[in-house]
Write an enzyme that holds these catalytic residues in place. Structure first.
Site, PDB file in Angstrom:
ATOM      1  N   ILE A 401       0.818  -1.207   0.000  1.00  0.00           N
ATOM      2  CA  ILE A 401       0.000   0.000   0.000  1.00  0.00           C
ATOM      3  C   ILE A 401       0.853   1.260   0.000  1.00  0.00           C
ATOM      4  O   ILE A 401       0.603   2.195  -0.768  1.00  0.00           O
ATOM      5  CB  ILE A 401      -0.954  -0.010   1.213  1.00  0.00           C
ATOM      6  CG1 ILE A 401      -2.002  -1.120   1.054  1.00  0.00           C
ATOM      7  CG2 ILE A 401      -1.646   1.341   1.382  1.00  0.00           C
ATOM      8  CD1 ILE A 401      -2.879  -1.320   2.276  1.00  0.00           C
ATOM      9  N   GLU A 402       1.882   1.306   0.854  1.00  0.00           N
ATOM     10  CA  GLU A 402       2.621   2.555   1.013  1.00  0.00           C
ATOM     11  C   GLU A 402       3.442   2.917  -0.223  1.00  0.00           C
ATOM     12  O   GLU A 402       3.641   4.092  -0.528  1.00  0.00           O
ATOM     13  CB  GLU A 402       3.523   2.513   2.246  1.00  0.00           C
ATOM     14  CG  GLU A 402       4.599   1.441   2.233  1.00  0.00           C
ATOM     15  CD  GLU A 402       4.187   0.170   2.927  1.00  0.00           C
ATOM     16  OE1 GLU A 402       5.076  -0.618   3.309  1.00  0.00           O
ATOM     17  OE2 GLU A 402       2.972  -0.054   3.078  1.00  0.00           O
ATOM     18  N   ASP A 412      -5.140   2.434   6.510  1.00  0.00           N
ATOM     19  CA  ASP A 412      -4.466   1.920   7.708  1.00  0.00           C
ATOM     20  C   ASP A 412      -5.422   0.972   8.401  1.00  0.00           C
ATOM     21  O   ASP A 412      -6.511   1.367   8.809  1.00  0.00           O
ATOM     22  CB  ASP A 412      -4.095   3.093   8.624  1.00  0.00           C
ATOM     23  CG  ASP A 412      -3.756   2.658  10.050  1.00  0.00           C
ATOM     24  OD1 ASP A 412      -3.323   1.511  10.236  1.00  0.00           O
ATOM     25  OD2 ASP A 412      -3.940   3.477  10.964  1.00  0.00           O
ATOM     26  N   GLN A 429       0.491  -4.446  10.385  1.00  0.00           N
ATOM     27  CA  GLN A 429       0.301  -3.422   9.358  1.00  0.00           C
ATOM     28  C   GLN A 429       0.268  -1.998   9.901  1.00  0.00           C
ATOM     29  O   GLN A 429       0.997  -1.121   9.446  1.00  0.00           O
ATOM     30  CB  GLN A 429      -0.982  -3.720   8.564  1.00  0.00           C
ATOM     31  CG  GLN A 429      -1.061  -2.989   7.229  1.00  0.00           C
ATOM     32  CD  GLN A 429      -1.933  -1.733   7.275  1.00  0.00           C
ATOM     33  OE1 GLN A 429      -2.373  -1.304   8.323  1.00  0.00           O
ATOM     34  NE2 GLN A 429      -2.183  -1.133   6.118  1.00  0.00           N
ATOM     35  N   GLU A 430      -0.579  -1.747  10.891  1.00  0.00           N
ATOM     36  CA  GLU A 430      -0.692  -0.377  11.405  1.00  0.00           C
ATOM     37  C   GLU A 430       0.576   0.065  12.105  1.00  0.00           C
ATOM     38  O   GLU A 430       1.070   1.186  11.891  1.00  0.00           O
ATOM     39  CB  GLU A 430      -1.876  -0.257  12.359  1.00  0.00           C
ATOM     40  CG  GLU A 430      -2.008   1.161  12.907  1.00  0.00           C
ATOM     41  CD  GLU A 430      -3.243   1.371  13.766  1.00  0.00           C
ATOM     42  OE1 GLU A 430      -3.834   2.456  13.682  1.00  0.00           O
ATOM     43  OE2 GLU A 430      -3.612   0.457  14.518  1.00  0.00           O
ATOM     44  N   GLU A 431       1.117  -0.793  12.953  1.00  0.00           N
ATOM     45  CA  GLU A 431       2.316  -0.414  13.706  1.00  0.00           C
ATOM     46  C   GLU A 431       3.488  -0.118  12.769  1.00  0.00           C
ATOM     47  O   GLU A 431       4.242   0.847  12.980  1.00  0.00           O
ATOM     48  CB  GLU A 431       2.690  -1.514  14.693  1.00  0.00           C
ATOM     49  CG  GLU A 431       1.750  -1.646  15.881  1.00  0.00           C
ATOM     50  CD  GLU A 431       0.541  -2.526  15.611  1.00  0.00           C
ATOM     51  OE1 GLU A 431      -0.274  -2.730  16.525  1.00  0.00           O
ATOM     52  OE2 GLU A 431       0.407  -3.023  14.472  1.00  0.00           O
ATOM     53  N   TYR A 470       8.022  -8.781   8.413  1.00  0.00           N
ATOM     54  CA  TYR A 470       6.697  -8.489   8.963  1.00  0.00           C
ATOM     55  C   TYR A 470       6.573  -9.167  10.315  1.00  0.00           C
ATOM     56  O   TYR A 470       7.030 -10.298  10.495  1.00  0.00           O
ATOM     57  CB  TYR A 470       5.621  -9.012   8.005  1.00  0.00           C
ATOM     58  CG  TYR A 470       4.212  -8.633   8.366  1.00  0.00           C
ATOM     59  CD1 TYR A 470       3.751  -7.343   8.139  1.00  0.00           C
ATOM     60  CD2 TYR A 470       3.346  -9.546   8.940  1.00  0.00           C
ATOM     61  CE1 TYR A 470       2.454  -6.972   8.466  1.00  0.00           C
ATOM     62  CE2 TYR A 470       2.052  -9.195   9.260  1.00  0.00           C
ATOM     63  CZ  TYR A 470       1.604  -7.914   9.021  1.00  0.00           C
ATOM     64  OH  TYR A 470       0.322  -7.558   9.354  1.00  0.00           O
ATOM     65  N   GLY A 546      -8.934  -6.173   8.511  1.00  0.00           N
ATOM     66  CA  GLY A 546      -9.587  -6.908   9.593  1.00  0.00           C
ATOM     67  C   GLY A 546      -9.586  -8.410   9.425  1.00  0.00           C
ATOM     68  O   GLY A 546     -10.419  -9.098  10.016  1.00  0.00           O
ATOM     69  N   CYS A 547      -8.635  -8.953   8.652  1.00  0.00           N
ATOM     70  CA  CYS A 547      -8.682 -10.381   8.332  1.00  0.00           C
ATOM     71  C   CYS A 547      -7.502 -11.176   8.880  1.00  0.00           C
ATOM     72  O   CYS A 547      -7.267 -12.310   8.460  1.00  0.00           O
ATOM     73  CB  CYS A 547      -8.758 -10.574   6.824  1.00  0.00           C
ATOM     74  SG  CYS A 547     -10.243  -9.900   6.086  1.00  0.00           S
ATOM     75  N   ALA A 549      -5.457 -11.200  12.779  1.00  0.00           N
ATOM     76  CA  ALA A 549      -5.797 -11.534  14.164  1.00  0.00           C
ATOM     77  C   ALA A 549      -7.240 -11.175  14.494  1.00  0.00           C
ATOM     78  O   ALA A 549      -7.801 -11.671  15.463  1.00  0.00           O
ATOM     79  CB  ALA A 549      -4.847 -10.805  15.118  1.00  0.00           C
TER      80      ALA A 549
END
Length: 634
Positions: A401-402, A412, A429-431, A470, A546-547, A549
């Site tokens: 994405i980035e 995000d 991903q977010e962190e 990752y 959201g797919c 954890a």
């Protein structure tokens, strides 16, 4: 809190009274005959569901214990059953979806022939699909809007710099019309406020904590122990609670010139920058609260100053997250938790963050960043009646994405507390995004926990690092020099929207209609144009939101995002992060729906039925949609 059975969705969509609703898996001819003459279409839909369940039951009786996704087309694969084990993270581990999935291609000629014939029975021919609906990422990227005109003050947009100082390659001048003494429930309580006091050794006498901070941070710092000693000097309450194992461990792993440069140049410069807070941020910083539509623009220099204060843990009332604390509904901002228990993750996080501080100390960026929070009404979109058609879609198994989402609205995969575990143990991903675009971390200072119908949009955050890996394999790789163009307000043309998906402990819960609606509204809130600082963006760069954890169904959630994007009038570039199987599955579903010219409203109705069928366990989404749409008048 109790919830209605998932099957309520189907009966609502068929117009039946819930009190008279039979259990779906036991629909009888007697119950069908009890419908009035005006219920012919409802009867047909119920019969379709009965037919689908009977077909599936027959399939199970023939020896299949789980629903086989390959029963219709010879190229379908399935990631739900064979996905890699989710890791419990503070953010959502979306990149890991299906990385270890094991698709089955071992089908004999007889089975392939049967599947092709059955697919034709549904009214769909596979060879039609691949002649339509293919777009490249460049087809969807669109034009980046750089000319924003003159930045104008608004009641719901607080600007912390002098507007006339927004000149290319010049650091904006801080707004001087306010006072840093603000100490209210609507603004950030600043370390330099005269109200930030502590009780001295003389009973009843209060002293300025900021003066103590100034005294401590002007002393020489030559080791990690000196940093710990300084921070504890003005955080006496946590003197015997906070541990600095990660910080000490990091300085033990670096040697020679790198260690010397950090301790002799970077850390002292960070302390000096932190102490410039009264001059750089004299205007009160508003809190972006729940239910409020508000925007905030800061210079990158002001953000660096605020993050330096976060590093030295100077922000008052922000050291506890207990439910009865003043900022319990806000993310943590002081770095104390990051400095705690030593792990390889913490080492790489600190490397990434120190890389940011090295960059801004050496060459302070001359731009601004805008943070916008808004909400939508719960009933803002009537999903069932929406006439919008699905947007254009580009599916990519490679890229991210980035990098490849440049010029698009980049999603995000957020936690309600923005940034998730960026200052703790989380590293997904977010962190990762908050680490490499380090200025994002400052949003934790003023952004209250996101509600179900809210989002946070950040425009202008610069990228400072590149990485590989990752989660447990994440490693900082090198510095990154962001060449993204700036708009006329001197913001990098990078737009990142934080939307938090629901976490499902039981994956079957996501098929409740109320939860489906929640995810649709959340995605739409993030995808729509800003009601504060409207800006045209043609496409959304997203993925398996959201797919990980959070246990979302990748196919189901992808369709929900497509529906939200359609209503928001944006195209979609969807990254599967190396998962070719998921890419192929989504292609099959999307192409089928496009050849049927499905509207959002029609798809919503069919997903209601799908949710009802999945109440006891996940059904194959693709085959269910094929069946339902073959029986419906789309």
């Amino acid at each position: 809190m109790t919830h209605k059975n998932n099957s309520d969705a189907v009966w609502k969509c068929l117009g039946k009274d819930l009190k008279q609703k039979p259990h779906e898996s036991n629909i009888t001819n007697h119950q069908l005959s009890s419908m009035g003459s005006g219920d012919a279409s409802k009867e047909k839909n119920v019969a379709n569901l009965m037919d689908f369940e009977q077909k599936e039951g027959n399939r199970r009786e023939k020896g299949s214990t789980k629903y086989s996704p390959g029963d219709l087309t010879d190229s379908m694969k399935h990631c739900w059953e064979g996905g890699s084990k989710d890791e419990e993270e503070e953010g959502d581990d979306a990149y890991a979806i299906g990385c270890n999935s094991k698709p089955s291609f071992e089908r004999g000629p007889e089975k392939v022939g049967n599947m092709q014939r059955e697919a034709q029975d549904y009214g769909w021919h596979k060879d039609v699909v691949y002649r339509h609906c293919r777009w490249s990422i460049d087809d969807l990227r669109g034009h980046v809007e750089k000319d924003r005109g003159l930045l104008q003050p608004r009641p719901n947009h607080v600007v912390l710099v002098q507007i006339g100082s927004l000149i290319p390659d010049q650091i904006p001048i801080p707004f001087q019309g306010g006072t840093s003494n603000s100490w209210t429930s609507d603004t950030v309580k600043m370390p330099c406020s005269s109200s930030n006091v502590y009780e001295s050794s003389i009973v009843g006498r209060m002293k300025s904590r900021w003066k103590l901070i100034e005294k401590v941070l002007t002393k020489p710092i030559t080791s990690a122990h000196d940093i710990e000693k300084a921070i504890k000097a003005y955080n006496k309450k946590y003197e015997h609670v906070w541990k600095f194992e990660a910080l000490q461990g990091y300085f033990e792993t670096i040697q020679g010139a790198e260690k010397e440069y950090l301790l002799k140049n970077v850390i002292p410069a960070m302390a000096k920058l932190a102490l410039q807070l009264p001059e750089l941020c004299p205007k009160p910083i508003p809190l972006l609260k729940r239910g409020k539509t508000m925007a905030l623009t800061l210079s990158q220099q002001q953000i660096a100053c605020l993050l330096s204060n976060a590093f030295f843990c100077t922000f008052p009332h922000r050291n506890t997250t207990q439910s009865n604390s003043e900022y319990a509904n806000y993310p943590s901002i002081n770095f104390s938790r990051l400095f705690e228990e030593w792990t390889p993750r913490k080492r790489e996080k600190l490397r990434t963050i120190f890389s940011y501080f090295c960059r801004v100390i050496e060459n302070m960026p001359a731009g601004v960043v805008t943070f916008e929070r808004w909400n939508i009404r719960k009933d803002e979109v009537n999903w069932k009646k929406s006439k919008y058609k699905l947007p254009r879609l580009c599916l990519r198994s490679e890229g991210n994405i980035e990098k490849d989402g440049a010029g698009m609205l980049q999603v995000d995969f957020a936690c309600p507390m923005v940034g998730g575990g960026v200052l703790g143990s989380g590293l997904v991903q977010e962190e990762i995004r908050f680490l490499i675009n380090t200025e994002l971390i400052v949003s934790r200072l003023f952004t209250e926990k996101l509600d179900d119908h809210e989002c946070l949009l950040i425009t202008g955050a610069e990228q400072y690092s590149v990485y590989h890996g990752y989660s447990n394999t994440y490693e900082w790789e090198n510095v990154f020099f962001d060449k993204t163009e700036r708009d006329s307000w001197q913001r990098r043309c990078t737009r990142i929207v934080a939307i938090d998906a629901m976490r499902f402990r039981n994956p079957n819960d996501q098929y409740r209609k109320s939860y489906m609606d929640r995810e649709l509204n959340k995605a739409y809130c993030g995808f729509k144009e800003s009601p504060i600082l409207s800006q045209k963006i043609s496409a959304i760069a997203t993925g398996s939101w959201g797919c990980g954890a959070f246990n979302g169904d990748p196919q189901f959630k992808a369709l929900l995002q497509l529906m939200a994007a359609a209503v928001a009038k944006k195209d979609v570039v969807f990254f599967t992060f190396g998962n070719k199987q998921l890419k192929h599955e989504l292609e099959e579903i999307y192409f089928f729906l496009k050849t049927k010219d499905i509207s959002v409203g029609t798809l919503y109705t069919q997903l209601e039925c799908y949710c009802s069928l999945s109440k006891e366990g996940k059904r194959d989404l693709y085959e269910c949609l094929q069946f339902l749409l073959s029986k419906a008048k789309c």
